[in-house]
Design an enzyme around this catalytic site. Sequence first.
Site, PDB file in Angstrom:
ATOM      1  N   LYS A  29      76.439  57.013  50.932  1.00 14.12           N
ATOM      2  CA  LYS A  29      75.365  57.997  51.010  1.00 14.12           C
ATOM      3  C   LYS A  29      74.429  57.678  51.629  1.00 14.12           C
ATOM      4  O   LYS A  29      73.549  58.322  52.349  1.00 14.12           O
ATOM      5  CB  LYS A  29      75.173  58.515  49.764  1.00 14.12           C
ATOM      6  CG  LYS A  29      74.568  57.304  48.559  1.00 14.12           C
ATOM      7  CD  LYS A  29      74.350  57.599  47.271  1.00 14.12           C
ATOM      8  CE  LYS A  29      73.724  56.740  46.380  1.00 14.12           C
ATOM      9  NZ  LYS A  29      72.417  56.226  46.623  1.00 14.12           N
ATOM     10  N   THR A  30      73.996  56.205  51.442  1.00 12.80           N
ATOM     11  CA  THR A  30      72.704  55.709  52.017  1.00 12.80           C
ATOM     12  C   THR A  30      72.691  55.591  53.752  1.00 12.80           C
ATOM     13  O   THR A  30      71.843  55.890  54.320  1.00 12.80           O
ATOM     14  CB  THR A  30      72.330  54.019  51.808  1.00 12.80           C
ATOM     15  OG1 THR A  30      72.537  54.174  50.243  1.00 12.80           O
ATOM     16  CG2 THR A  30      70.953  53.644  52.202  1.00 12.80           C
ATOM     17  N   ASP A 212      67.556  61.244  47.312  1.00 14.60           N
ATOM     18  CA  ASP A 212      68.814  60.314  46.930  1.00 14.60           C
ATOM     19  C   ASP A 212      68.740  60.412  45.342  1.00 14.60           C
ATOM     20  O   ASP A 212      67.844  60.649  44.724  1.00 14.60           O
ATOM     21  CB  ASP A 212      68.437  58.898  47.163  1.00 14.60           C
ATOM     22  CG  ASP A 212      69.573  57.897  47.187  1.00 14.60           C
ATOM     23  OD1 ASP A 212      70.544  58.577  47.009  1.00 14.60           O
ATOM     24  OD2 ASP A 212      69.474  56.658  47.021  1.00 14.60           O
ATOM     25  N   GLU A 213      70.031  60.101  44.907  1.00 12.66           N
ATOM     26  CA  GLU A 213      70.292  60.192  43.421  1.00 12.66           C
ATOM     27  C   GLU A 213      69.727  61.340  42.801  1.00 12.66           C
ATOM     28  O   GLU A 213      69.204  61.621  41.816  1.00 12.66           O
ATOM     29  CB  GLU A 213      69.757  58.810  42.816  1.00 12.66           C
ATOM     30  CG  GLU A 213      70.197  57.764  43.328  1.00 12.66           C
ATOM     31  CD  GLU A 213      71.744  57.114  42.960  1.00 12.66           C
ATOM     32  OE1 GLU A 213      72.442  58.097  42.262  1.00 12.66           O
ATOM     33  OE2 GLU A 213      71.918  55.938  43.424  1.00 12.66           O
ATOM     34  N   GLN A 243      77.888  60.703  38.158  1.00 16.70           N
ATOM     35  CA  GLN A 243      77.250  59.250  38.016  1.00 16.70           C
ATOM     36  C   GLN A 243      75.922  59.541  37.166  1.00 16.70           C
ATOM     37  O   GLN A 243      74.978  58.983  37.315  1.00 16.70           O
ATOM     38  CB  GLN A 243      77.121  58.752  39.008  1.00 16.70           C
ATOM     39  CG  GLN A 243      78.232  58.131  39.809  1.00 16.70           C
ATOM     40  CD  GLN A 243      78.048  56.878  41.084  1.00 16.70           C
ATOM     41  OE1 GLN A 243      77.928  55.958  40.791  1.00 16.70           O
ATOM     42  NE2 GLN A 243      78.336  57.447  42.229  1.00 16.70           N
ATOM     43  N   ARG A 594      82.127  49.922  39.984  1.00 20.54           N
ATOM     44  CA  ARG A 594      81.473  48.793  40.558  1.00 20.54           C
ATOM     45  C   ARG A 594      82.326  47.923  41.112  1.00 20.54           C
ATOM     46  O   ARG A 594      81.920  47.064  41.748  1.00 20.54           O
ATOM     47  CB  ARG A 594      80.852  48.136  39.364  1.00 20.54           C
ATOM     48  CG  ARG A 594      79.538  48.899  38.708  1.00 20.54           C
ATOM     49  CD  ARG A 594      78.560  49.742  39.743  1.00 20.54           C
ATOM     50  NE  ARG A 594      78.952  50.958  39.889  1.00 20.54           N
ATOM     51  CZ  ARG A 594      78.747  51.902  40.826  1.00 20.54           C
ATOM     52  NH1 ARG A 594      77.780  51.458  41.574  1.00 20.54           N
ATOM     53  NH2 ARG A 594      79.136  52.960  40.850  1.00 20.54           N
TER      54      ARG A 594
END
Length: 655
Positions: A29-30, A212-213, A243, A594
Site C-alpha cells: 500500500k505504501t 493511509d490506514e 486490520q 506479521r
Amino acid sequence: MHDLNVRQREATQYLDGPLLVLAGAGSGKTRVITRKIAWLVRECGLASRRIAAITFTNKAAREMRERAGELLSKKTANDLQVSTFHALGARILREEASALGYKPRFSIFDAADCTALLADLFKELEKGALRQAQQHISTWKNAMLAPEAAQALAENGTEQRAARIYLAYEASLKAYQAMDFDDLIRLPVQLFMEHPEIREKWQDRLRYLLIDEYQDTNACQYALLQHLTGPRQQFTAVGDDDQSIYGWRGADPENLKRLSQDFPNLKIIKLEQNYRSTTRILEAANRLIAHNEKLFEKKLWSELGHGSPVRVTQHEDHEQEAESVVMRLNAHRLEHRGQWSDYAILYRSNHLARFFESALRNQRIPYVLSGGSSFFDKTEIKDFLAYLRLFANPEDDPAFIRAATTPRRGIGSETLKTLGIYAGERRRSLFHAAGEEGLAQRLSARQHAPLAEFCQFIVRMRARAEQEAAQVVLPDLLTAIEYESYLYAHEEERVAAARWTNLCEFSDWLRQKGETEGKTLVDLVQTIALIQQLDKEETTADAVQLSTLHAAKGLEYRHVFLVGVEEEILPHREAIASGTVEEERRLMYVGITRARQSLFISCARRRKQHRDWVFCAPSRFIAEMGAQPPSSTPLPDKATGQARLNALKAMLAGR
C-alpha cells in the site's frame, strides 16, 4: 510503474473520482501511495504543495516522505504535505486560530498536561475518577459533542459528573490558550462548519488527498476529510477492514462503508497479492478472518512458495511456555544462522512479557521491549520544554509554574498561590499577571523580587528565541537556568549524569534540526508537542523484538512466535463479555500476517492468577485458522536442553 502489479498500477493511475484501495496485509500500500504522488506531480502536472498525504504516526509519515523523495526532486518532495492527522489539524489551526478566538501560538497540551490540569481543577477526586472522566471527554470530543451537549446526553451519575468536569476543563483550556490532541481534529471541523470561506480556502489549497490506514479513522477524522475534499471529491483512501484493531480508541471500520454511501461514484480496487508471507501463513490468516462478517470480500495470496507449516504447541504452564519458546527460538536461529532481529515474540497483553523477558535473560539473548516511555516523557526533558513552551506562548500557565519552580528560583508556593488567586480575579495568565502593579501590592518585596527577575529573564530569552537561530540560543539557555547544577544537587551522581546526558542529547537534536531547517527555537517549539519520539533512525540493534500485537501493526519479521493464544487472553475476556470478539479476531489476523517465513503459536494449560492456578482453554482462533489441535511438548530439563544446544552449536561450527 514497471514494478507494480496490475491492481497497484490501476490504483496509482485512477483519477476519475474518489477511490478506495482495499489493501490487504503486505500488499504494497505504501508503494501505491508514493507512486501515486509521483504520478500526480510528474504526469498530471499537479504542484506537490497541493497534495496532502495523511497517516496516523510520525514514523509512517517519515517513511512516506522518504520514499516519495526517491521519486521526486528534493525541492518537490519538500513541498509535499505529508503529515499525521494531528499535525495537519495543528497546521490549519495555527493559520486560522483567530477565527476561533485563539492566538496562533496556542499551546498543545499532552496527556500529562491534561491530567495535571484536571487534577488541579478537581483536587477532591481520586485519580481513577479523573481517568474515567478523561476517557468520556475524549469520546465526546471525537463525536463532536460540546460540553453542553454532553450534559444533555449524560445517562447516569458517572457521565453527568464527567460532563461537568468537561465544562470546566474546556473553559480552562481556552483561558490558557491551549488545546489537547482531540481538539486538533475537532476544532478544524468546527472551523470549517462555521466559516465556509475558510473551508473553501483549504479545499482550494489541497487539491488531492491520500489517506493511509483509513480503517483507523474515527467519526471526527472522517468529518475532517469530508470537509477537505469538498465538491471536488479528489482523494484516495487506503485501508483494510480486516486490520481495524483500534475500536477501543474510537476507530470505526464502518467509515469504509460510509464512503460508498457518501460518495456514490466511489471506485473500489482490491490489493490481494501479498509480498510478505508464504502461502501457508496466508491460508491460516484467510481461514481465520473468514469467520468475521465482511464489509468487502478479499483473499490474500502469494507467489513466495508454500513455506513451513504453522506450528501450534500447548505447554503445561506459562513459565514452561516461555522457556520452551525461547529454547525453540534459540535453536531455530542457530540452525538457520539468522539474526536475533529476525525474530519477534508477540502477545495480546503487556503482563505476558515478563515471563519471556526472564527466559531470554536466562539464555543471555538480547531483546528489545516495545512500548517503552517516550523520550519526551522524561522529567528532565519536560522541565526544559517548559521554558520553550513559555517562549512560544506566555499564556501557558502549566509551563509557567514548571519553569518558575524547576530549578527553584526563590519563588515559593505562597507566592505562586497569591499569584494564582490574583490572575484568576484578573482573568489574566500567570505570566502577565506577574507583571501587574496590583500583584506587587499583595506581595512583600522579598517575595516579589525573584518573581519579577524570573519574568524579566523569560522576556529577554523569548525575544532571542523568536529572532535568533536555535543553535545560538540553546547553549545560553542551558547555562542560564543552571539545570546541571540543579540535577547534581538533588540526585545521586549516577542518576544526575544520566539525566544531564539526556538533556544534552535533546538540545543537540534541537540545535541540529534548527540548523537544518533554518528555524528559530520558537518555530521548533510549535511542533514539539506533536512528536512522539526523537526524529532519528530506528534502532538497528540485533535483538529479539518483544511486542504487543497492537504495537506490532505495520511491522514484519522473518519468524514470529505468537504466544498466550488462549481464551480470555486472545480473545480477551472483556471482548467476550462485551461481544467485540470480531475485533480480537482482527488482532489475531494482524499477528499472523506479521510473519514472513515461519509462524509458531503457543498456549498454556494453566496460568497463575495471584496465588491460584487457573486452567486455560486454547483460543477458538486456533481451530478457526485450520491448525491442528495444539500438540503438548514436555519441556526438557535444563541440562538436557543445554546439551542439545551445545551439540547443535558444535554441528554448525563443523560445517
